[in-house]
Write a protein that holds these residues in place. Sequence first.
Motif, PDB file in Angstrom:
ATOM      1  N   LEU A 135      -9.352   4.641   5.477  1.00  0.00           N
ATOM      2  CA  LEU A 135     -10.306   4.270   4.547  1.00  0.00           C
ATOM      3  C   LEU A 135     -10.246   4.486   2.925  1.00  0.00           C
ATOM      4  CD1 LEU A 135     -13.314   3.126   4.685  1.00  0.00           C
ATOM      5  CD2 LEU A 135     -14.171   5.509   4.776  1.00  0.00           C
ATOM      6  N   VAL A 136      -9.761   5.838   2.890  1.00  0.00           N
ATOM      7  CA  VAL A 136      -9.242   6.224   1.469  1.00  0.00           C
ATOM      8  C   VAL A 136      -8.167   5.323   1.212  1.00  0.00           C
ATOM      9  CG1 VAL A 136      -8.664   7.878   0.143  1.00  0.00           C
ATOM     10  CG2 VAL A 136     -10.366   8.460   1.681  1.00  0.00           C
ATOM     11  N   VAL A 137      -7.215   5.074   1.731  1.00  0.00           N
ATOM     12  CA  VAL A 137      -6.055   4.408   1.112  1.00  0.00           C
ATOM     13  C   VAL A 137      -6.565   2.874   0.811  1.00  0.00           C
ATOM     14  CG1 VAL A 137      -3.748   3.506   2.135  1.00  0.00           C
ATOM     15  CG2 VAL A 137      -4.282   5.692   2.443  1.00  0.00           C
ATOM     16  N   CYS A 138      -7.518   2.182   1.783  1.00  0.00           N
ATOM     17  CA  CYS A 138      -7.745   0.784   1.712  1.00  0.00           C
ATOM     18  C   CYS A 138      -8.807   1.078   0.612  1.00  0.00           C
ATOM     19  CB  CYS A 138      -8.628   0.577   2.896  1.00  0.00           C
ATOM     20  SG  CYS A 138      -8.943  -1.342   2.683  1.00  0.00           S
ATOM     21  N   ILE A 139      -9.486   1.822   0.299  1.00  0.00           N
ATOM     22  CA  ILE A 139     -10.565   1.747  -1.047  1.00  0.00           C
ATOM     23  C   ILE A 139      -9.663   1.822  -2.245  1.00  0.00           C
ATOM     24  CG2 ILE A 139     -12.143   3.062  -2.418  1.00  0.00           C
ATOM     25  CD1 ILE A 139     -13.726   3.400   0.545  1.00  0.00           C
ATOM     26  N   GLY A 140      -8.698   2.668  -2.071  1.00  0.00           N
ATOM     27  CA  GLY A 140      -7.589   2.872  -3.265  1.00  0.00           C
ATOM     28  C   GLY A 140      -6.940   1.734  -3.685  1.00  0.00           C
ATOM     29  N   GLY A 141      -6.345   0.944  -2.633  1.00  0.00           N
ATOM     30  CA  GLY A 141      -5.845  -0.444  -2.920  1.00  0.00           C
ATOM     31  C   GLY A 141      -6.640  -1.509  -3.412  1.00  0.00           C
ATOM     32  N   LEU A 142      -8.018  -1.519  -3.085  1.00  0.00           N
ATOM     33  CA  LEU A 142      -8.836  -2.361  -3.531  1.00  0.00           C
ATOM     34  C   LEU A 142      -9.350  -2.134  -4.802  1.00  0.00           C
ATOM     35  CD1 LEU A 142     -11.136  -3.071  -0.249  1.00  0.00           C
ATOM     36  CD2 LEU A 142      -9.407  -4.500  -1.184  1.00  0.00           C
ATOM     37  N   THR A 143      -9.162  -0.642  -5.229  1.00  0.00           N
ATOM     38  CA  THR A 143      -9.540  -0.680  -6.781  1.00  0.00           C
ATOM     39  C   THR A 143      -8.392  -0.923  -7.470  1.00  0.00           C
ATOM     40  OG1 THR A 143     -10.865   1.585  -5.874  1.00  0.00           O
ATOM     41  CG2 THR A 143      -9.873   1.502  -8.333  1.00  0.00           C
ATOM     42  N   LEU A 144      -7.119  -0.950  -6.976  1.00  0.00           N
ATOM     43  CA  LEU A 144      -6.032  -1.356  -8.002  1.00  0.00           C
ATOM     44  C   LEU A 144      -5.982  -2.937  -8.115  1.00  0.00           C
ATOM     45  CD1 LEU A 144      -2.810   0.642  -6.640  1.00  0.00           C
ATOM     46  CD2 LEU A 144      -3.828   0.665  -8.948  1.00  0.00           C
ATOM     47  N   VAL A 145      -6.650  -3.577  -7.020  1.00  0.00           N
ATOM     48  CA  VAL A 145      -6.671  -5.314  -7.062  1.00  0.00           C
ATOM     49  C   VAL A 145      -7.419  -5.693  -8.226  1.00  0.00           C
ATOM     50  CG1 VAL A 145      -7.604  -7.307  -5.760  1.00  0.00           C
ATOM     51  CG2 VAL A 145      -6.142  -5.670  -4.562  1.00  0.00           C
ATOM     52  N   HIS A 146      -8.437  -4.730  -8.575  1.00  0.00           N
ATOM     53  CA  HIS A 146      -9.207  -4.997  -9.863  1.00  0.00           C
ATOM     54  C   HIS A 146      -8.472  -4.923 -11.033  1.00  0.00           C
ATOM     55  CE1 HIS A 146     -12.815  -5.556  -8.020  1.00  0.00           C
ATOM     56  NE2 HIS A 146     -12.854  -4.448  -7.232  1.00  0.00           N
ATOM     57  N   ARG A 147      -7.546  -4.623 -11.201  1.00  0.00           N
ATOM     58  CA  ARG A 147      -6.482  -4.456 -12.468  1.00  0.00           C
ATOM     59  C   ARG A 147      -5.487  -5.629 -12.183  1.00  0.00           C
ATOM     60  NH1 ARG A 147      -5.427   1.838 -12.624  1.00  0.00           N
ATOM     61  NH2 ARG A 147      -7.419   2.431 -12.766  1.00  0.00           N
ATOM     62  N   THR A 148      -5.615  -6.470 -13.246  1.00  0.00           N
ATOM     63  CA  THR A 148      -4.444  -7.643 -12.970  1.00  0.00           C
ATOM     64  C   THR A 148      -2.991  -7.235 -12.854  1.00  0.00           C
ATOM     65  OG1 THR A 148      -4.294  -8.030 -15.314  1.00  0.00           O
ATOM     66  CG2 THR A 148      -6.067  -9.250 -14.439  1.00  0.00           C
ATOM     67  N   ARG A 149      -2.503  -6.319 -13.545  1.00  0.00           N
ATOM     68  CA  ARG A 149      -1.261  -5.907 -13.530  1.00  0.00           C
ATOM     69  C   ARG A 149      -0.958  -5.391 -12.004  1.00  0.00           C
ATOM     70  NH1 ARG A 149       0.279  -1.332 -16.620  1.00  0.00           N
ATOM     71  NH2 ARG A 149      -1.818  -0.757 -16.229  1.00  0.00           N
ATOM     72  N   HIS A 150      -1.801  -4.670 -11.297  1.00  0.00           N
ATOM     73  CA  HIS A 150      -1.327  -4.221 -10.003  1.00  0.00           C
ATOM     74  C   HIS A 150      -1.980  -5.014  -8.886  1.00  0.00           C
ATOM     75  CE1 HIS A 150       0.145  -0.990 -12.270  1.00  0.00           C
ATOM     76  NE2 HIS A 150      -0.921  -0.611 -12.929  1.00  0.00           N
ATOM     77  N   ARG A 151      -2.103  -6.225  -9.079  1.00  0.00           N
ATOM     78  CA  ARG A 151      -2.772  -6.979  -7.803  1.00  0.00           C
ATOM     79  C   ARG A 151      -1.944  -6.989  -6.665  1.00  0.00           C
ATOM     80  NH1 ARG A 151      -7.094 -10.835  -8.469  1.00  0.00           N
ATOM     81  NH2 ARG A 151      -7.118  -9.794 -10.234  1.00  0.00           N
ATOM     82  N   LEU A 152      -0.783  -7.141  -6.392  1.00  0.00           N
ATOM     83  CA  LEU A 152       0.155  -7.321  -5.486  1.00  0.00           C
ATOM     84  C   LEU A 152       0.210  -6.056  -4.794  1.00  0.00           C
ATOM     85  CD1 LEU A 152       1.802  -8.685  -3.372  1.00  0.00           C
ATOM     86  CD2 LEU A 152       3.690  -8.423  -4.764  1.00  0.00           C
ATOM     87  N   PRO A 153       0.452  -4.944  -5.482  1.00  0.00           N
ATOM     88  CA  PRO A 153       0.417  -3.465  -4.944  1.00  0.00           C
ATOM     89  C   PRO A 153      -0.960  -3.373  -4.307  1.00  0.00           C
ATOM     90  CG  PRO A 153       1.880  -3.362  -6.589  1.00  0.00           C
ATOM     91  CD  PRO A 153       1.069  -4.849  -6.948  1.00  0.00           C
ATOM     92  N   GLY A 154      -1.662  -3.427  -4.938  1.00  0.00           N
ATOM     93  CA  GLY A 154      -3.160  -3.215  -4.507  1.00  0.00           C
ATOM     94  C   GLY A 154      -3.512  -3.877  -3.010  1.00  0.00           C
ATOM     95  N   TYR A 155      -3.089  -5.176  -2.949  1.00  0.00           N
ATOM     96  CA  TYR A 155      -3.311  -5.782  -1.814  1.00  0.00           C
ATOM     97  C   TYR A 155      -2.298  -5.056  -0.757  1.00  0.00           C
ATOM     98  CZ  TYR A 155      -5.911  -9.862  -3.662  1.00  0.00           C
ATOM     99  OH  TYR A 155      -7.032 -10.504  -4.151  1.00  0.00           O
ATOM    100  N   LEU A 156      -1.210  -4.887  -0.908  1.00  0.00           N
ATOM    101  CA  LEU A 156      -0.412  -4.095   0.062  1.00  0.00           C
ATOM    102  C   LEU A 156      -0.827  -2.904   0.574  1.00  0.00           C
ATOM    103  CD1 LEU A 156       3.235  -5.044  -1.259  1.00  0.00           C
ATOM    104  CD2 LEU A 156       1.918  -6.128   0.755  1.00  0.00           C
ATOM    105  N   LEU A 157      -1.288  -2.311  -0.379  1.00  0.00           N
ATOM    106  CA  LEU A 157      -1.874  -0.675  -0.204  1.00  0.00           C
ATOM    107  C   LEU A 157      -3.392  -0.971   0.873  1.00  0.00           C
ATOM    108  CD1 LEU A 157      -1.327   2.112  -0.539  1.00  0.00           C
ATOM    109  CD2 LEU A 157      -2.765   1.957  -2.766  1.00  0.00           C
ATOM    110  N   ALA A 158      -4.115  -1.943   0.292  1.00  0.00           N
ATOM    111  CA  ALA A 158      -5.371  -2.098   1.080  1.00  0.00           C
ATOM    112  C   ALA A 158      -4.941  -2.431   2.487  1.00  0.00           C
ATOM    113  CB  ALA A 158      -6.341  -3.123   0.307  1.00  0.00           C
TER     114      ALA A 158
END
Length: 62
Positions: free
Chosen positions: A19-42
């Motif tokens: 849950l914590v890793v998924c929330i961290g990834g979804l937080t990164l998705v909101h930043r345009t530069r880190h969209r793909l790593p955020g989806y992978l992390l989520a």
Amino acid sequence: MSPQHFMEMASFTLNLVGLVVCIGGLTLVHRTRHRLPGYLLAGSGFLIAASPLLYAMLAAPR
């Protein structure tokens, strides 16, 4: 100790960590530069959280 017993004991911890890793990834998705790593992390966070259930489904005797 069998792997099934270990997964039963670790299910709460894996759910919490996933849950914590998924929330961290979804937080990164909101930043345009880190969209793909955020989806992978989520996605990996979801797999971590779902791993006890997936193991029970795949390792169940038929």
